[in-house]
Design a protein around this motif. Structure first.
Motif: not given
Length: 174
Positions: A87-101
Motif C-alpha cells: 500500500a505504501k509503495e502504491i501510494n508513493r508511486k501514485w500520490p493523492s491530493k492533500v485532503g483526499e484518501k
C-alpha cells in the motif's frame, strides 16, 4: 489460499508496480492479491505440520496447540506487513491530493463498492431465476392440464365413433 500464495501475489503486484505506468496496468495482479487474501480469510489456511512437530507438540493436528496458534499469528502479521508495504509503495508511486484518501484506500473503497454491486446483481439474478422457474412450472402445468383435456375429448369421440360404428353394422333385432 495459504500465506505462501498471498506472499506470491504481493510479490507479483510489487513487480507489476515497478513496471507500471498507471493503476490499470497492475489491476490483474491486485485482483489476484485480493482473491488470495479473501480465500485466506475464509479458510484460515491449514497449519504447517512441520513447525508443530518441531516444537514438540504431540498433537500436531490440534489447531489449539501453541505452535499452531503461534504459526497462525506470525503468518497473519507477516502477510499484513507485506500488504501495508505494498500500500505504501502504491501510494508513493501514485500520490493523492492533500485532503483526499490515499490511492490504496480509494482502491479498497472502490473494490468494496463493486463487490456490493456484484452481490446485489447476483441476488437479483437469483430472484429472477426463481420467478422464471415458477412461471415455467405454471406454464407446463397448464400444458399438461390442456393435453389431458384433449386426450379425454379424443377418448370420448373415439368411444362415440366406436358405438356408432357398432350400431350401424350390428345385426338388427326384431
Amino acid at each position: 489460499m495459504d500465506p505462501v500464495t498471498i506472499a506470491a501475489s504481493i510479490a507479483a503486484v510489487k513487480t507489476a508496480i515497478g513496471a507500471a505506468k498507471n493503476i490499470q496496468s497492475i489491476g490483474h495482479s491486485l485482483d489476484g492479491l485480493f482473491k488470495a487474501q479473501e480465500e485466506h480469510k475464509k479458510k484460515k489456511a491449514r497449519k504447517q505440520q512441520v513447525l508443530r512437530m518441531r516444537s514438540g507438540d504431540e498433537d500436531y493436528d490440534d489447531e489449539t496447540s501453541i505452535s499452531a496458534v503461534a504459526n497462525q499469528v506470525l503468518e497473519e502479521k507477516k502477510t499484513q506487513a507485506a500488504i501495508e508495504s505494498l500500500a505504501k509503495e502504491i501510494n508513493r508511486k501514485w500520490p493523492s491530493k492533500v485532503g483526499e484518501k490515499t490511492t490504496w484506500d480509494q482502491m479498497l473503497e472502490q473494490r468494496k463498492k463493486l463487490l456490493a454491486e456484484r452481490a446485489a446483481a447476483d441476488q437479483l439474478a437469483k430472484a429472477n431465476a426463481l420467478k422464471k422457474a415458477k412461471a415455467d412450472k405454471i406454464f407446463w402445468h397448464k400444458v399438461a392440464v390442456e393435453a389431458g383435456k384433449i386426450l379425454i375429448l379424443c377418448v370420448v369421440v373415439a368411444a362415440i365413433g366406436a358405438f356408432l360404428y357398432y350400431a350401424s353394422t350390428a345385426p338388427k333385432i326384431r
